[in-house]
Scaffold this motif. Sequence first.
Motif, PDB file in Angstrom:
ATOM      1  N   ALA A   1       0.801  -1.128   0.077  1.00  0.00           N
ATOM      2  CA  ALA A   1      -0.093  -0.032   0.166  1.00  0.00           C
ATOM      3  C   ALA A   1       0.890   1.003   0.111  1.00  0.00           C
ATOM      4  CB  ALA A   1      -1.014  -0.054   1.252  1.00  0.00           C
ATOM      5  N   LYS A   2       1.932   1.166   0.708  1.00  0.00           N
ATOM      6  CA  LYS A   2       3.061   2.480   0.821  1.00  0.00           C
ATOM      7  C   LYS A   2       3.485   2.828  -0.453  1.00  0.00           C
ATOM      8  CE  LYS A   2       3.919   2.012   5.578  1.00  0.00           C
ATOM      9  NZ  LYS A   2       5.287   1.652   6.619  1.00  0.00           N
TER      10      LYS A   2
ATOM     11  N   LYS B   1      -6.138   2.278  -3.207  1.00  0.00           N
ATOM     12  CA  LYS B   1      -5.352   2.154  -4.555  1.00  0.00           C
ATOM     13  C   LYS B   1      -4.956   0.625  -4.756  1.00  0.00           C
ATOM     14  CE  LYS B   1      -2.736   3.722  -8.242  1.00  0.00           C
ATOM     15  NZ  LYS B   1      -2.724   4.500  -9.259  1.00  0.00           N
ATOM     16  N   LEU B   2      -4.260  -0.165  -3.856  1.00  0.00           N
ATOM     17  CA  LEU B   2      -4.010  -1.307  -3.702  1.00  0.00           C
ATOM     18  C   LEU B   2      -5.200  -2.066  -3.961  1.00  0.00           C
ATOM     19  CD1 LEU B   2      -1.796  -3.457  -3.222  1.00  0.00           C
ATOM     20  CD2 LEU B   2      -2.087  -3.469  -0.855  1.00  0.00           C
TER      21      LEU B   2
ATOM     22  N   ALA C   1      -8.414  -5.694  -7.231  1.00  0.00           N
ATOM     23  CA  ALA C   1      -9.787  -5.909  -8.009  1.00  0.00           C
ATOM     24  C   ALA C   1      -9.677  -6.077  -9.338  1.00  0.00           C
ATOM     25  CB  ALA C   1     -10.736  -5.110  -7.355  1.00  0.00           C
ATOM     26  N   ALA C   2      -8.839  -5.112  -9.978  1.00  0.00           N
ATOM     27  CA  ALA C   2      -8.629  -5.136 -11.293  1.00  0.00           C
ATOM     28  C   ALA C   2      -7.874  -6.134 -11.913  1.00  0.00           C
ATOM     29  CB  ALA C   2      -8.232  -3.669 -11.865  1.00  0.00           C
ATOM     30  N   GLY C   3      -7.322  -7.090 -11.144  1.00  0.00           N
ATOM     31  CA  GLY C   3      -6.408  -7.932 -11.794  1.00  0.00           C
ATOM     32  C   GLY C   3      -4.857  -7.487 -12.068  1.00  0.00           C
TER      33      GLY C   3
ATOM     34  N   ARG D   1       3.663   4.414  -7.200  1.00  0.00           N
ATOM     35  CA  ARG D   1       3.608   5.802  -7.304  1.00  0.00           C
ATOM     36  C   ARG D   1       4.759   6.631  -7.513  1.00  0.00           C
ATOM     37  NH1 ARG D   1       4.522   8.838  -2.030  1.00  0.00           N
ATOM     38  NH2 ARG D   1       5.147   7.417  -0.700  1.00  0.00           N
ATOM     39  N   ASN D   2       4.473   7.929  -8.027  1.00  0.00           N
ATOM     40  CA  ASN D   2       5.525   8.894  -8.573  1.00  0.00           C
ATOM     41  C   ASN D   2       6.066   9.415  -7.031  1.00  0.00           C
ATOM     42  OD1 ASN D   2       7.293  10.739  -9.445  1.00  0.00           O
ATOM     43  ND2 ASN D   2       5.641  11.763 -10.584  1.00  0.00           N
ATOM     44  N   MET D   3       7.518   9.086  -6.829  1.00  0.00           N
ATOM     45  CA  MET D   3       7.906   9.576  -5.634  1.00  0.00           C
ATOM     46  C   MET D   3       9.086  10.846  -5.711  1.00  0.00           C
ATOM     47  SD  MET D   3       7.225   6.824  -3.490  1.00  0.00           S
ATOM     48  CE  MET D   3       8.465   6.479  -2.400  1.00  0.00           C
TER      49      MET D   3
END
Length: 82
Positions: free
Chosen positions: A34-35, A42-43, A48-50, A77-79
């Motif tokens: 998740a991080k 989002k995770l 769910a979207a596979g 994610r953009n870091m």
Amino acid sequence: MGRCLVTSVNPAEIMLENIFRVMERETFCKDTAAKIVGGVKKLEDLIAAGEIDAEKGCNAQNSKWKCNAAQVLRHCRNMRNK
């Protein structure tokens, strides 16, 4: 005279693909995944979207999630500093 096709080799792309291949055999727990992707919602949407494979260790309520590390990293994610 024959033409020689020259393909450009991008070392950064090769390195990234090597990292993904190594990480295919690894997993992240739910909190770490998740991080990396930008949050639990989002995770869960990606699972769910596979887009990310995830499984629980067993049927117990408090069992840990195991998320495919390579797939999580592909959705990082953009870091970069803004």
